[in-house]
Design a protein around this motif. Structure first.
Motif, PDB file in Angstrom:
ATOM      1  N   PHE A 185      -4.362  -5.230  -3.417  1.00 38.60           N
ATOM      2  CA  PHE A 185      -4.660  -4.628  -1.880  1.00 38.60           C
ATOM      3  C   PHE A 185      -4.354  -3.253  -2.015  1.00 38.60           C
ATOM      4  CE2 PHE A 185      -3.231  -3.565   2.372  1.00 38.60           C
ATOM      5  CZ  PHE A 185      -4.664  -3.690   3.166  1.00 38.60           C
ATOM      6  N   GLY A 186      -3.034  -2.752  -2.224  1.00 38.62           N
ATOM      7  CA  GLY A 186      -2.578  -1.278  -2.429  1.00 38.62           C
ATOM      8  C   GLY A 186      -3.754  -0.481  -2.970  1.00 38.62           C
ATOM      9  N   ALA A 205       0.632  -1.273   0.095  1.00 36.17           N
ATOM     10  CA  ALA A 205       0.002   0.087  -0.153  1.00 36.17           C
ATOM     11  C   ALA A 205       0.967   1.235   0.004  1.00 36.17           C
ATOM     12  CB  ALA A 205      -0.944   0.077   1.348  1.00 36.17           C
ATOM     13  N   PHE A 206       2.284   1.104   0.280  1.00 35.63           N
ATOM     14  CA  PHE A 206       2.555   2.593   0.552  1.00 35.63           C
ATOM     15  C   PHE A 206       2.926   3.239  -0.623  1.00 35.63           C
ATOM     16  CE2 PHE A 206       4.842   0.112   4.082  1.00 35.63           C
ATOM     17  CZ  PHE A 206       4.602   1.129   5.082  1.00 35.63           C
ATOM     18  N   GLU A 207       3.232   2.436  -1.991  1.00 34.20           N
ATOM     19  CA  GLU A 207       3.435   3.302  -3.279  1.00 34.20           C
ATOM     20  C   GLU A 207       2.167   3.793  -3.716  1.00 34.20           C
ATOM     21  OE1 GLU A 207       5.260   2.602  -7.710  1.00 34.20           O
ATOM     22  OE2 GLU A 207       5.348   1.022  -6.390  1.00 34.20           O
ATOM     23  N   PRO A 208       0.974   3.110  -3.610  1.00 32.72           N
ATOM     24  CA  PRO A 208      -0.187   3.773  -4.136  1.00 32.72           C
ATOM     25  C   PRO A 208      -0.602   4.890  -3.371  1.00 32.72           C
ATOM     26  CG  PRO A 208      -0.230   1.275  -4.418  1.00 32.72           C
ATOM     27  CD  PRO A 208       0.824   1.713  -3.308  1.00 32.72           C
ATOM     28  N   LEU A 209      -0.487   4.608  -1.946  1.00 33.68           N
ATOM     29  CA  LEU A 209      -0.971   5.972  -1.140  1.00 33.68           C
ATOM     30  C   LEU A 209      -0.168   7.166  -1.156  1.00 33.68           C
ATOM     31  CD1 LEU A 209      -1.856   3.732   2.130  1.00 33.68           C
ATOM     32  CD2 LEU A 209      -3.375   5.178   0.721  1.00 33.68           C
ATOM     33  N   LEU A 258      -6.182   2.690  -1.187  1.00 30.88           N
ATOM     34  CA  LEU A 258      -6.171   4.034  -1.553  1.00 30.88           C
ATOM     35  C   LEU A 258      -7.588   4.277  -2.263  1.00 30.88           C
ATOM     36  CD1 LEU A 258      -5.058   6.585  -2.800  1.00 30.88           C
ATOM     37  CD2 LEU A 258      -4.603   5.296  -4.963  1.00 30.88           C
ATOM     38  N   ASP A 259      -8.375   3.661  -2.631  1.00 35.09           N
ATOM     39  CA  ASP A 259      -9.593   3.940  -3.077  1.00 35.09           C
ATOM     40  C   ASP A 259     -10.448   4.295  -1.928  1.00 35.09           C
ATOM     41  OD1 ASP A 259      -8.990   3.631  -5.854  1.00 35.09           O
ATOM     42  OD2 ASP A 259      -9.986   1.567  -5.854  1.00 35.09           O
ATOM     43  N   ALA A 260     -10.139   3.426  -0.647  1.00 37.34           N
ATOM     44  CA  ALA A 260     -11.137   3.580   0.404  1.00 37.34           C
ATOM     45  C   ALA A 260     -10.651   4.822   1.054  1.00 37.34           C
ATOM     46  CB  ALA A 260     -10.808   2.318   1.405  1.00 37.34           C
ATOM     47  N   CYS A 261      -9.375   5.326   1.007  1.00 33.64           N
ATOM     48  CA  CYS A 261      -8.936   6.752   1.787  1.00 33.64           C
ATOM     49  C   CYS A 261      -9.644   7.521   0.903  1.00 33.64           C
ATOM     50  CB  CYS A 261      -7.461   6.649   1.840  1.00 33.64           C
ATOM     51  SG  CYS A 261      -6.736   5.516   3.006  1.00 33.64           S
ATOM     52  N   LEU A 262      -9.444   7.504  -0.485  1.00 28.28           N
ATOM     53  CA  LEU A 262     -10.049   8.666  -1.161  1.00 28.28           C
ATOM     54  C   LEU A 262     -11.584   8.969  -1.122  1.00 28.28           C
ATOM     55  CD1 LEU A 262      -8.060   8.076  -4.380  1.00 28.28           C
ATOM     56  CD2 LEU A 262      -7.908   9.980  -2.876  1.00 28.28           C
ATOM     57  N   THR A 263     -12.437   7.594  -0.827  1.00 28.63           N
ATOM     58  CA  THR A 263     -13.687   7.628  -0.586  1.00 28.63           C
ATOM     59  C   THR A 263     -13.883   8.641   0.498  1.00 28.63           C
ATOM     60  OG1 THR A 263     -14.222   5.651  -1.858  1.00 28.63           O
ATOM     61  CG2 THR A 263     -15.830   6.383   0.012  1.00 28.63           C
ATOM     62  N   VAL A 264     -13.169   8.208   1.808  1.00 29.72           N
ATOM     63  CA  VAL A 264     -13.410   8.875   2.994  1.00 29.72           C
ATOM     64  C   VAL A 264     -12.855  10.486   2.880  1.00 29.72           C
ATOM     65  CG1 VAL A 264     -12.018   9.146   5.285  1.00 29.72           C
ATOM     66  CG2 VAL A 264     -12.794   7.014   4.422  1.00 29.72           C
ATOM     67  N   GLN A 265     -11.957  10.629   2.387  1.00 30.79           N
ATOM     68  CA  GLN A 265     -11.567  12.075   2.177  1.00 30.79           C
ATOM     69  C   GLN A 265     -12.640  12.684   1.163  1.00 30.79           C
ATOM     70  OE1 GLN A 265      -7.585  12.749   0.073  1.00 30.79           O
ATOM     71  NE2 GLN A 265      -7.918  14.629  -0.169  1.00 30.79           N
ATOM     72  N   GLY A 266     -13.042  12.203   0.225  1.00 33.42           N
ATOM     73  CA  GLY A 266     -14.208  12.888  -0.722  1.00 33.42           C
ATOM     74  C   GLY A 266     -15.448  13.083   0.433  1.00 33.42           C
ATOM     75  N   ASP A 267     -15.828  12.164   1.100  1.00 35.22           N
ATOM     76  CA  ASP A 267     -16.793  12.322   2.185  1.00 35.22           C
ATOM     77  C   ASP A 267     -16.683  13.526   2.922  1.00 35.22           C
ATOM     78  OD1 ASP A 267     -18.330  10.388   1.155  1.00 35.22           O
ATOM     79  OD2 ASP A 267     -17.838   8.969   2.409  1.00 35.22           O
ATOM     80  N   GLY A 300     -10.911  10.757   9.783  1.00 35.86           N
ATOM     81  CA  GLY A 300     -11.922   9.550   8.959  1.00 35.86           C
ATOM     82  C   GLY A 300     -11.440   8.086   9.413  1.00 35.86           C
ATOM     83  N   LEU A 301     -12.189   7.286   9.079  1.00 35.89           N
ATOM     84  CA  LEU A 301     -11.547   5.829   9.364  1.00 35.89           C
ATOM     85  C   LEU A 301     -11.907   4.941   8.054  1.00 35.89           C
ATOM     86  CD1 LEU A 301     -13.733   5.160  12.719  1.00 35.89           C
ATOM     87  CD2 LEU A 301     -11.215   5.423  12.412  1.00 35.89           C
ATOM     88  N   VAL A 302     -10.843   4.067   7.744  1.00 35.62           N
ATOM     89  CA  VAL A 302     -11.032   3.026   7.211  1.00 35.62           C
ATOM     90  C   VAL A 302     -10.608   1.509   7.739  1.00 35.62           C
ATOM     91  CG1 VAL A 302     -10.038   1.746   5.011  1.00 35.62           C
ATOM     92  CG2 VAL A 302     -10.239   4.370   4.999  1.00 35.62           C
ATOM     93  N   LEU A 303     -11.805   0.832   7.876  1.00 32.23           N
ATOM     94  CA  LEU A 303     -11.650  -0.478   8.754  1.00 32.23           C
ATOM     95  C   LEU A 303     -11.667  -1.548   7.651  1.00 32.23           C
ATOM     96  CD1 LEU A 303     -14.287   0.612  11.221  1.00 32.23           C
ATOM     97  CD2 LEU A 303     -11.760   0.807  11.385  1.00 32.23           C
TER      98      LEU A 303
END
Length: 295
Positions: A279-280, A63-67, A284-293, A137-140
């Motif tokens: 996985f990475g 996940a490091f590189e995509p994030l 990233l998609d989950a974090c972007l969703t949280v940030q967008g919300d 925000g939370l990503v679980l």
């Protein structure tokens, strides 16, 4: 005075391309270890909270590189895991959450998106509960608000594991456990990779404090946030692993009872998905969703 130094211990050869990390002193708590990627200037921070028997590097190396293209990325080693804090006190998930909050303070970070995988999920929930001002925000991921369903089953499991933990507190069994046993804790997708990467993963796992990791299993099995998790007042995304045998999907979806506004990203994967390249991008998609919300 806070001390942050470069990590002097070399990685095993052939490890994945992840940041080497550094040791960071948390005043009054101990010295922990964090892997960090700066990300774009002014980028928001993502705080990665790993699962049981993993480490910041082992859980999140995909996940490091995509994030890093979008966020400042921090991945802490929890207490007793890899190079995390060592303590004679009994392992508590709440202490891990407080360690994470202290790390943000030391690094001068006001808020972060807390991303928790498996055991890291309860730690992320506790970070929001105990330090809400630090969580944007939370990503679980592959996690729940409890891990062993049913009071009777939970009591039996905790009693058995507490007995094991008690025995390891005296003997510190790390020197007696064969390397093959530690290697069995490495995700299959890592074990299937070239031997150099397997050696790196094995080196990460062998750094664990056996007593503290056993107590972490006890703490995770008795975790139950149902009484205090609702209402969660920050954007939340659930990353649900549909083929998960360790934390079944229906247990992961119980989080919707406490966080009905959470978005759900369903993936046809198992509990060791974190070792796969896909996985990475999903994190990233989950974090972007949280940030967008949040915007």
């Amino acid at each position: 005075m806070t001390v942050a130094t470069a990590e002097p211990v070399l990685e095993a050869p052939g490890g994945p391309p992840i940041p080497l990390g550094r040791r960071v002193e948390l005043p009054g708590r101990g010295t922990t270890f964090v892997r960090e990627v700066a990300g774009p200037p002014g980028a928001p921070t993502v705080l990665l909270l790993h699962g049981l028997m993993a480490s910041g590097g082992l859980n999140w190396f995909q996940a490091f590189e995509p994030l890093a293209a979008h966020y400042r990325v921090l991945a802490i080693d929890h207490r007793g895991h890899a190079r995390g804090i060592r303590s004679w006190s009994r392992f508590r998930l709440a202490d891990c959450a407080d360690d994470a909050a202290a790390l943000l303070d030391v690094l001068g970070i006001d808020q972060a998106i807390a991303v928790g995988y498996s055991m890291g999920g309860p730690i992320a929930q506790l970070l929001w509960h105990r330090h809400p001002e630090k969580v944007s925000g939370l990503v679980l991921c592959a996690t729940s608000n409890r891990f062993v369903p049913g009071v009777r089953e939970r009591l039996a499991f905790v009693t058995a594991m507490s007995a094991v933990a008690g025995s390891t507190r005296v003997g510190q069994l790390a020197t007696r456990i064969p390397v093959a046993v530690w290697q069995n804790q490495i995700p299959p997708a890592v074990r299937a990779r070239p031997d150099s990467l397997t050696r790196w993963a094995g080196a990460e796992v062998r750094r664990h404090d056996v007593r503290m990791v056993t107590e972490a299993l006890v703490a995770s099995s008795s975790f139950d946030s149902r009484k205090w998790l609702n209402p969660v007042d920050v954007p939340t995304t659930l990353v649900v692993t549909a083929k998960d045998r360790a934390v079944p999907a229906q247990e992961q979806l119980r989080l919707l009872l406490a966080i009905p506004h959470a978005q759900v990203h369903l993936h046809d994967e198992g509990h060791t998905w974190c070792a796969k390249p896909s996985f990475g991008r999903a994190v990233l998609d989950a974090c972007l969703t949280v940030q967008g919300d949040a915007d």
